[in-house]
Scaffold this motif. Structure first.
Motif, PDB file in Angstrom:
ATOM      1  N   TRP A  96       0.833  -1.193   0.000  1.00  0.00           N
ATOM      2  CA  TRP A  96       0.000   0.000   0.000  1.00  0.00           C
ATOM      3  C   TRP A  96       0.874   1.251   0.000  1.00  0.00           C
ATOM      4  N   PHE A  97       0.205   2.406   0.022  1.00  0.00           N
ATOM      5  CA  PHE A  97       0.886   3.702   0.020  1.00  0.00           C
ATOM      6  C   PHE A  97       0.235   4.609   1.054  1.00  0.00           C
ATOM      7  N   LEU A  98       1.048   5.494   1.628  1.00  0.00           N
ATOM      8  CA  LEU A  98       0.540   6.486   2.574  1.00  0.00           C
ATOM      9  C   LEU A  98       0.981   7.864   2.105  1.00  0.00           C
ATOM     10  N   PHE A  99       0.005   8.734   1.852  1.00  0.00           N
ATOM     11  CA  PHE A  99       0.281  10.062   1.311  1.00  0.00           C
ATOM     12  C   PHE A  99      -0.047  11.138   2.351  1.00  0.00           C
ATOM     13  N   PHE A 100       0.691  12.251   2.218  1.00  0.00           N
ATOM     14  CA  PHE A 100       0.475  13.411   3.084  1.00  0.00           C
ATOM     15  C   PHE A 100       0.412  14.660   2.220  1.00  0.00           C
ATOM     16  N   LYS A 101      -0.258  15.675   2.748  1.00  0.00           N
ATOM     17  CA  LYS A 101      -0.250  16.979   2.083  1.00  0.00           C
ATOM     18  C   LYS A 101       1.126  17.595   2.264  1.00  0.00           C
ATOM     19  N   HIS A 102       1.743  17.959   1.166  1.00  0.00           N
ATOM     20  CA  HIS A 102       3.132  18.401   1.188  1.00  0.00           C
ATOM     21  C   HIS A 102       3.206  19.912   1.076  1.00  0.00           C
ATOM     22  N   GLY A 127      -3.345  22.057  12.776  1.00  0.00           N
ATOM     23  CA  GLY A 127      -3.966  20.915  13.423  1.00  0.00           C
ATOM     24  C   GLY A 127      -4.818  20.091  12.480  1.00  0.00           C
ATOM     25  N   THR A 128      -5.493  20.782  11.528  1.00  0.00           N
ATOM     26  CA  THR A 128      -6.350  20.049  10.610  1.00  0.00           C
ATOM     27  C   THR A 128      -5.553  19.252   9.600  1.00  0.00           C
ATOM     28  N   ASP A 129      -4.252  19.484   9.502  1.00  0.00           N
ATOM     29  CA  ASP A 129      -3.434  18.781   8.525  1.00  0.00           C
ATOM     30  C   ASP A 129      -2.824  17.503   9.102  1.00  0.00           C
ATOM     31  N   CYS A 130      -3.107  17.182  10.361  1.00  0.00           N
ATOM     32  CA  CYS A 130      -2.524  16.005  10.997  1.00  0.00           C
ATOM     33  C   CYS A 130      -3.262  14.745  10.547  1.00  0.00           C
ATOM     34  N   VAL A 406      -4.532  22.974  -0.356  1.00  0.00           N
ATOM     35  CA  VAL A 406      -3.790  22.781   0.887  1.00  0.00           C
ATOM     36  C   VAL A 406      -2.488  22.027   0.675  1.00  0.00           C
ATOM     37  N   GLY A 407      -2.047  21.902  -0.530  1.00  0.00           N
ATOM     38  CA  GLY A 407      -0.786  21.225  -0.778  1.00  0.00           C
ATOM     39  C   GLY A 407      -0.968  19.955  -1.578  1.00  0.00           C
ATOM     40  N   ASP A 408       0.073  19.612  -2.333  1.00  0.00           N
ATOM     41  CA  ASP A 408       0.035  18.414  -3.155  1.00  0.00           C
ATOM     42  C   ASP A 408       0.353  17.188  -2.319  1.00  0.00           C
ATOM     43  N   LEU A 409      -0.011  16.024  -2.854  1.00  0.00           N
ATOM     44  CA  LEU A 409       0.232  14.781  -2.140  1.00  0.00           C
ATOM     45  C   LEU A 409       1.621  14.243  -2.444  1.00  0.00           C
ATOM     46  N   HIS A 410       2.384  14.002  -1.392  1.00  0.00           N
ATOM     47  CA  HIS A 410       3.654  13.279  -1.472  1.00  0.00           C
ATOM     48  C   HIS A 410       3.530  12.096  -0.526  1.00  0.00           C
ATOM     49  N   GLY A 411       4.113  10.966  -0.922  1.00  0.00           N
ATOM     50  CA  GLY A 411       3.869   9.793  -0.110  1.00  0.00           C
ATOM     51  C   GLY A 411       5.031   8.833  -0.029  1.00  0.00           C
ATOM     52  N   PHE A 412       4.748   7.715   0.607  1.00  0.00           N
ATOM     53  CA  PHE A 412       5.751   6.700   0.891  1.00  0.00           C
ATOM     54  C   PHE A 412       5.144   5.319   0.632  1.00  0.00           C
ATOM     55  N   ALA A 413       6.027   4.380   0.321  1.00  0.00           N
ATOM     56  CA  ALA A 413       5.611   2.984   0.325  1.00  0.00           C
ATOM     57  C   ALA A 413       5.319   2.599   1.763  1.00  0.00           C
ATOM     58  N   TYR A 414       4.164   2.015   1.993  1.00  0.00           N
ATOM     59  CA  TYR A 414       3.763   1.733   3.374  1.00  0.00           C
ATOM     60  C   TYR A 414       3.039   0.394   3.452  1.00  0.00           C
ATOM     61  N   GLU A 415       3.492  -0.447   4.370  1.00  0.00           N
ATOM     62  CA  GLU A 415       2.854  -1.729   4.621  1.00  0.00           C
ATOM     63  C   GLU A 415       2.197  -1.683   5.988  1.00  0.00           C
ATOM     64  N   PRO A 416       0.860  -1.580   6.049  1.00  0.00           N
ATOM     65  CA  PRO A 416       0.194  -1.463   7.346  1.00  0.00           C
ATOM     66  C   PRO A 416       0.427  -2.686   8.220  1.00  0.00           C
TER      67      PRO A 416
END
Length: 439
Positions: A96-102, A127-130, A406-416
């Protein structure tokens, strides 16, 4: 089976809302008007707990947390060492992938002395960006994760082994926090020894060890930085640990603009800009060296990614001579560690659509397992490439993000992961004094 009591609270705030296209929606309505003889409750109620637990261990995280609402016993599985050991043994890997607002901190950062104001005086992350956005490439589904327990003044920097590494934004010795967003656990590392601004972060987490490398952006004065050194943190199950005790000098000409490192078979790799090349760091040998990039004079927005133990380079190619069309290509680094071979190329018709949307503004690539995602800044459009099936497709937009606001999505490879027992190795550091973070 004892019914679940609604007053029991969850240990972490989960908002696993989902949207998906086609048949991929998890929240499908199943017609149960005519009970099947195969689901006779008198039979299934006698299923041994060990077999039932084994079935539950195969559930993806959203389904697992929905199942916890069935009864108290299922709810308590997250706190059962027996179940978690079974889960770690049999649960399938999920790429999977996990993205954040960058947000670009470098472009807006104004240096302040750490003794004045502190990180709490100017939050770079409202706070709303967490929150993060979990993407399931198998079902094309999005989920939202809350990071309510994370202190302010930290940004996501790397990911490995089910953990997200957050680094402090404030200039100075860097504080790193390892977070498992699925269960809400936070584990702090000791602060780095050298003062830095926005260094590149490399993280490698295995079942028995944790390796972190922080490189570049050394503060040589209150108003200047330079890529001079790297420092490493290591701890393993054998009882050995090094608290930023391994230091190394970076190559004379290096420019870390991506801020991320890729770990492949005991080595960290990162892009070097102006001109393009790849910098490699052997953790065991404590040695840096440079690798030439393919078509380095014609690359645009290159990204290093890892796929199934191999280092890949993804980049657009702008070549104006020899009638070579513009394209997006994937190269793989060969076993010799010096040469590259082209592995894939985006179909030309698709690249025309992609280039029109991207409009020369660059793009962000993430790879996990057989999946490659390409995020386009300023747009809600994104591409998914299945390297096994050789299939390109557009990703449904994330329903929780409005493009360009609010910013573009940047993410990481993520295995929950429901459990990351490797963080227990850090308990042996409790006898070593260092300043803890405060929420």
């Amino acid at each position: 089976m004892e019914a679940f009591h609604p007053t029991i609270t969850f240990p972490f705030s989960y908002t696993f809302n989902t949207t998906s296209s086609g048949h991929g929606g998890i929240a499908e309505n199943i017609n149960t008007s005519s009970p099947s003889p195969w689901m006779n409750s008198r039979i299934w109620s006698k299923l041994p707990h060990r077999l039932l637990d084994r079935v539950i261990a195969f559930l993806p995280p959203p389904a697992f947390f929905r199942a916890r609402c069935v009864c108290k016993r299922w709810y308590a599985l997250l706190f059962s060492n027996t179940f978690l050991e079974l889960y770690l043994q049999v649960s399938p890997r999920r790429h999977w992938f996990l993205f954040f607002k960058h947000k670009r901190l470098k472009s807006s950062y104004i240096y302040r002395n750490n003794n004045i104001g502190g990180s709490h005086g100017d939050n770079n992350r409202a706070g709303t960006d967490c929150e993060g956005y979990l993407f399931d490439p198998y079902e094309l589904a999005w989920y939202r994760l809350c990071f309510a327990l994370l202190p302010s003044g930290f940004s996501p920097a790397s990911s490995s082994g089910g953990l997200i590494c957050w680094v402090s934004d404030e200039a100075g010795p860097k504080t790193l926090i390892l977070c498992n967003p699925i269960v809400g656990s936070l584990t702090q590392l000791p602060p780095t020894l050298r003062s830095r601004l926005f260094p590149s972060i490399g993280l490698s987490v295995s079942p028995s060890s944790i390796d972190v490398t922080v490189a570049g952006d050394d503060l040589i004065s209150p108003y200047a930085v330079k890529n001079l050194t790297a420092e490493s943190f290591h701890i393993d199950g054998g009882g050995f640990f090094s608290l930023w005790g391994t230091n190394s000098s970076l190559p004379k000409v290096c420019n870390f603009e991506s801020g991320q490192m890729v770990h492949v078979q005991g080595k960290f790799y990162c892009m070097n800009y102006s001109p393009f090349s790849v910098l490699a760091y052997d953790v065991a040998a404590n040695n840096w060296w440079e690798i030439k990039a393919p078509m380095k004079r014609h690359l645009r927005s290159p990204s290093l990614v890892e796929s199934k133990g191999k280092l890949l380079l993804v980049s657009a190619v702008n070549k104006s001579k020899l009638n070579v069309p513009k394209s997006l290509r994937l190269w793989g680094l060969q076993a010799c560690g010096k040469t590259w071979i082209e592995m894939e190329r985006m179909p030309q018709q698709l690249y025309v659509q992609f280039a029109e949307l991207e409009n020369g503004n660059g793009f962000h690539c993430v790879v996990h397992g057989e999946f490659l995602t390409i995020m386009i800044p300023g747009s809600d459009k994104a591409l998914l490439f299945d390297m096994c099936r050789k299939r390109w497709q557009w990703i449904p937009p994330c329903p929780y993000v409005h493009a360009g606001i609010v910013g573009d999505l940047h993410g990481f490879a993520y295995e929950p992961q429901l459990a990351t027992p490797v963080t227990g190795l850090l308990d042996q550091l409790t006898t070593i004094p260092f300043q803890p973070f405060t929420g």
